[in-house]
Structure formats: C-alpha cells, structure tokens
Design an enzyme around this catalytic site. Sequence first.
Site, PDB file in Angstrom:
ATOM      1  N   ASP A 137       0.916  -1.212   0.031  1.00  0.00           N
ATOM      2  CA  ASP A 137      -0.031  -0.110   0.015  1.00  0.00           C
ATOM      3  C   ASP A 137       0.916   1.346   0.020  1.00  0.00           C
ATOM      4  OD1 ASP A 137      -2.167  -1.545  -0.079  1.00  0.00           O
ATOM      5  OD2 ASP A 137      -2.894  -1.173   1.795  1.00  0.00           O
ATOM      6  N   HIS A 180       5.003   4.160   8.829  1.00  0.00           N
ATOM      7  CA  HIS A 180       5.104   2.644   8.460  1.00  0.00           C
ATOM      8  C   HIS A 180       6.455   2.219   7.853  1.00  0.00           C
ATOM      9  CE1 HIS A 180       0.708   2.241   9.684  1.00  0.00           C
ATOM     10  NE2 HIS A 180       0.496   3.231   8.755  1.00  0.00           N
ATOM     11  N   ASP A 217      -1.648   8.220  15.446  1.00  0.00           N
ATOM     12  CA  ASP A 217      -2.340   7.928  14.183  1.00  0.00           C
ATOM     13  C   ASP A 217      -3.218   6.840  14.630  1.00  0.00           C
ATOM     14  OD1 ASP A 217      -1.632   8.302  11.077  1.00  0.00           O
ATOM     15  OD2 ASP A 217      -2.101   6.160  11.624  1.00  0.00           O
ATOM     16  N   HIS A 219      -3.302   4.011  12.783  1.00  0.00           N
ATOM     17  CA  HIS A 219      -2.678   2.853  12.528  1.00  0.00           C
ATOM     18  C   HIS A 219      -1.360   2.639  13.269  1.00  0.00           C
ATOM     19  CE1 HIS A 219      -4.620   4.143   8.649  1.00  0.00           C
ATOM     20  NE2 HIS A 219      -4.712   3.048   8.309  1.00  0.00           N
ATOM     21  N   ASP A 310      -6.194  10.390  11.398  1.00  0.00           N
ATOM     22  CA  ASP A 310      -7.302   9.381  11.009  1.00  0.00           C
ATOM     23  C   ASP A 310      -8.016   8.632  12.125  1.00  0.00           C
ATOM     24  OD1 ASP A 310      -4.681   8.313  11.619  1.00  0.00           O
ATOM     25  OD2 ASP A 310      -4.373   7.449   9.704  1.00  0.00           O
ATOM     26  N   TYR A 350      -7.662  11.337   6.683  1.00  0.00           N
ATOM     27  CA  TYR A 350      -7.947  11.329   5.312  1.00  0.00           C
ATOM     28  C   TYR A 350      -9.600  12.013   5.084  1.00  0.00           C
ATOM     29  CZ  TYR A 350      -4.169   8.486   5.504  1.00  0.00           C
ATOM     30  OH  TYR A 350      -2.968   8.029   5.782  1.00  0.00           O
TER      31      TYR A 350
END
Length: 719
Positions: A137, A180, A217, A219, A310, A350
């Site tokens: 991704d 990430h 975040d 994630h 997010d 987002y």
Amino acid sequence: MDGPPCDWTTSLSLKAPFRRCEVWLCRKQRCWRRLAAVGRVAAMASGTGLIYSEQMMSHQLLWDFPACSIEIPERLSAPFDKLKQYGLVERCIQLPVREAIEEEIILVHSLEYLKAVKSTASMNVEELKSFSYKYDDVYFHPNSYHCATLSVGATLQLVDAVMSGRVRNGMALVRPPGHHSQKNDACGYCIFNNVAIAAKYAKQRHGTKRILIVDWDVHHGQGTQYIFEKDSSVLYFSWHRYEHQQFWPNLKDSDYDAIGKGNGAGFTINLPWNKVGMGNADYLAAFLSILLPMAYEFNPELILVSAGFDSVVGDPEGEMCATPECFAHLTQLLMPLANGKLCVVLEGGYNLRSLSESVCMTIRALLGDPVPPLVGQMAPCISAVETIQNVTAVHQPYWKCLKYHEGIIIKDPRLKKLNCCTEEHNFESNITTTEKEITMLSKEKQDFDEFMDSHMKKVLVLTPSVRTAWAGDEVKSAKLDKCLKVEAKKTFSSAGILLSAGDTAELENKIILPSLGYIFPLIDKIAKREVRNGIVVAPSLSSSVVAAQYSITVGLSRVLLLVLGDAEIPDDVKADEKILVVNICGKQKEKGRNNYFIPICWKEGNECDGDLLHATFELILPVAYEHRPELVIFALGDNTGIQAVTLAHLTHLLQLLAEGRILVMTQASDLVATLTSSLLGDPLPSIRSFVLNQENAFVLMKLTQELNQHWKLLPKSVH
Ligand code: Q9C
Ligand code: ZN
C-alpha cells in the site's frame, strides 16, 4: 552585572543547534541580561513553529490504485487553508523547509533502499507501478523522492528550531507520511520514516538522551516500532485500530504484548483498539492511565508526535469517534513534559474536514490557547478498559508508576462479539450529540459537514484578552508584572449569607473577610471571561471554600475545589453536587465522604511529589473531567511538603479543565512566582524523581475502587 563576563560574542557566531548550550553557559556566568539585550537569545523558549510547503503536494497517485486513493495532495493544503482562515498562521513562526541530506536519511534507512527510492525520480508510470507493488500500500511518482526528502527535512528543521530554543514547540505539515516506513521498506503511504530519523538526528546532533514518540495516528507505526524496539532511549507509544489483528497491517507485533526487546524491553507501548468507535473518553483514559504516568517516569528531553488525524471522527480509515478538540487536550497534556519541547509531525488523516479542524486544535494548544471542554460521556467503553488493563499488566514489571494496579490480563471472548464500542455505553448523558449520532452522521458527507459546522461552533471558546490576574497585598514577584492587578472592593453584602456555613468564628475575627474583598472581584472577572485565570495569596484555606460557594452564586454551574492541606469543609459544601471537593490532607478526615467530597488522606512525613502526580492522573483529572467544572479553585496550604515544581505541573494540568479558568489561592507567598509562571503558560522544568509511597498508593487504589461506580473515567478492572 556580577560574576566574570563570558565570551558571548563567540557563542553567537556558532551555528544554531549549539547556541542553546552557550545560553546555559552564559547563564551560569551571569551574563544573562547582556545576552538578552542583544536580542539574539531568549531567556525562555517561546513561540510555535509552523512548517509548510506546497512543494510536498507534487507527490501524487498517477494510476488507479484504490488502496492508495485517499492519500491526496489536498491533505496538505486543506489544513493550512483552515489555519489561515482561523488566523492561526500569523500567530506561528513560519520556518522554511529544506531537503534532508543522504547522511540524515541513512540514520534509519539502508543506503541500498535510499538509492532505490532515488531511482524512481526518472521512472515512467509502468516502472513506478511495478516498483510500488513491491511494497504494501504505497505509491511512487517521479517527484516522490524529492517530496520525501523535503518531508524528512521539514521534520529536522522543526527539531533544530525546538532544540536550539528558537521556538518552544511546533508542527510540521508534511507529505508523504513516515511511521510505516522501515529500514529497507516503504509501506502504507510512507517512504522515509520522518519521525524516526528525527529521533536519531536529535540524539546525534543535539545529544538528546531520552525521546518520547507519541503515535496517535489510528494505524500502528510498526516502522517506528521496529527501528527502536531494542533502544531504551526512545519510548515509543502507539494506539491503533487493531480489532484482534483483523485491521491493517494485521500484525501480531501490534498487540499489547509487543513491549520491545533486549535493552528496549518496556520501552514500546502498544495500545490496540479492538473496536471501532473509540471516542474522547477512551483516548483520555489511555493518556491518563498509561501514557502520562509512564512519560513522567521516563522524563523525556524531547517529544515527537506522529500526529495522524485518521483517529478523528469522520475518517474513513479509522472509523473512530473522537472529536477535533480531543487533540488539543492530548497536546496540552504533553506540554508540561520535556520543558515544553514538543514537535508535532503530520502522518495520516483522510477526512479533509476532520483533519483540518484537528490540526487547528493542535496548533491552538501549542500556542497556549484555552482548550474547549470535551464533549461526550466521560466513560471509556469496556473494550477500551480491557485494552488499558492488558497494557498495564504487561508493563508492570518495567514501570514503578504501574506497580499498584490490577495486573491481570483479560481475554474475554464475549467482548469480541460487539462491533461498535458505543453500544456498550449505558450511562445517562445530558449531552445531546452522543457518540452514536456522530457515527451515523459520518456516513454521509453533507450530513457530516453539517455536524462538523455545528460542532465547531459549539466548541470554539473565547480567549479572554488577559491571561492572568492577581489581587491582594503586594507580593514581590517579577512574574506579576506580566499580570493584571485587580483592585479590592471594600464591602460586599452577599458575603454574610454565603459564610453562614463557614467557620464563623474565624470569619468574625476577620481573618478571611478582608481577603474576600479581592477574591470575589477576581472570580467575577474570570466568570465574565475578562481574564482567564488568577492568583491570590489567601490567609486561610477556608476562604477557598467561600470562594467556591461564591462562584456558584455568580452563575457558574459547577466548580472543582482542590485543596492541598488540612481544611475545614462545612457539611453543606460536602453535600453540594455543584462543588466537587478533592482534599489532600494529612490528618484522618474521612468523615462525610461522598462522591462530591473526596478526601485523600496521606501519611504525614512522606515525600509526596510522586504520589501527588499519581493521584492527579488516577483520580483528580478523571473525576474532574467528568464533573465538567466551569471554574477550578486550587487552594494550597501553608506547608504542603510538595516541591514548587510539582505544584506548577499540577497547575498546568488543571488548566485543561473549565477552558483554563482557574483561581490559585496560596497561603505560602514564596510559591507565587512559580505558580504564576505556570498560569502564564511558561514552559515547566521537569520533575526528576518519581517516587511512590506504597501506603499512599494503596490509599489511592482503595479510593478509586470505591468511587468508580459513580465516576466512570476512574481506572477500573474488567473481570
Ligand atoms: N482501505 C497512514 O495513515 N491501507 N497510512 C489502506 C485502504 C494502508 C495508512 C487500505 C493504510 C496506510 C500514514
Ligand atoms: Zn494512519
């Protein structure tokens, strides 16, 4: 000027990062004033840095790739436009971006990976596609390499500005994000790990010994985790949507039991959310019960925030419920640490509207604006409580602050059945916008924008033009020069009625009465929002009780009265649900305890600074957040035995409540300078020792267990 003069002219010719050290050298040699006079060095770091460049918008997706379609260039311009719209840009110190150099990038990444990324600059779309698909991704554009070096460079510029004292704190709006990304891999829209490089850079360039990374975040920043998992000089905290490994990146390494390795064991904190719909109370509970105690114990010299938005309501990835002002709270909660050296770096986010409002809230907090009260029920859901308890259990061997907690790991299969944590809230609420409504509204864009419009209108608070006022007899403190002096009134008729419940003997012998002549006008000014906060030297703790009663009569709905010292609390005040009294006292004064009168009785003669901080996170802030006071009265007795610096931290933390409306009343006039400094929003010195007294910790634990039926934000255990 006394003391030997130092060679300050040479120090000023040094490059920015080294100037800070020279400042301290000069301070020792008492050339303070001379340095300030040249205007090159500030006595105390101030100002909020902001880094933004539209150059980083040229990284964009060139083909159809649904997994990456939400990472768009407008993610950068939308928050910046919103900052402009609110007039926040001009209040910040804009710092220029720069490209990171290769030596900086390889602090984290392999040279091989760096070269591979660099080679994408000359690729055609087909080549970019196949290069991108080697990773999970992430997409590349011919400008991606350039943008990624700017993204790292912007982050390093912020670190330099903060570490050199050019600004106190700041935010870097950057793209592509970083957390990430790993030594040899791009991942999840991230190319270079901006924050991880910044941490290594701060260690190398500025000699920073302990760095806290807060990754809010939605994630898991597994890249950052892998880079520092063996490193005890970097404490990494991440909360993330996890859903028992069902959510991307679906790693076992993201669970609560991944705590770091080797020397770094205990220095990775993972807080996996196993339900969507986590809201303000869940985030706040995670900070109060896990992150803040550990961060205080760790005592960082710098904080880097991997600031993904997010995790805000309306985000299509996160599906969480926290509202934008929650991020002002999280930011202000971190500001007393590391002398205020806080670098906030954009990661995900987002939903352009949620992202923009949250960035603005974060900047407001960095600037020292009052934070709006949190909306929603102040009750974490069962799933969040379960996670918090599991994190506590696995970290107990490593952290003193977690020692006195329930240490059982919960694995209740029933909990996995419920889909949204909001369904677990069964509590009555007087707030109309429930988290459930927010979730429903977030489904339709137009409805969502309407919700956000009305929500932001509701939460935007007025900033009084005067920050701090004082009243009373002359107290010698240069700090008060920065504050408004409120004149005393000679007589006031309402006092007699109010005082009926107080200690009339004391009143009649005129100990309290004259002081009310200046306390009441100060409360009037705070209530009318002419000033944000105030400080007085009060002759007796009883006057704080009268002050609390008076506040209610002038129209404030709820008050928090926090008293440090042995005070006489009248029975009708103990019973009054509008006045929440927390009394930290040495003598046994349990009599009359109820949900709104909470005495914390400690053993005398102990070193209580650690205990007080512990009590602040475990009990005082949780109950206070839930009470939603419109004024905080913080009364300090003559000899609290607590260090001034700890009291300054407490004063900062209490400003999270009531839109910063706080009246500090101290019997000890030697505390005025330190407390005023905290009221003015100055950066705070750090608290070095975190000592907990076992007896006091047990008193607190027993108390929270007894009160958590009523106060839902208090730590509790799930069985
Ligand atoms: N439904 C950051 O927030 N998976 N990265 C996307 C789309 C990757 C998120 C799946 C998400 C990466 C910085
Ligand atoms: Zn993210």
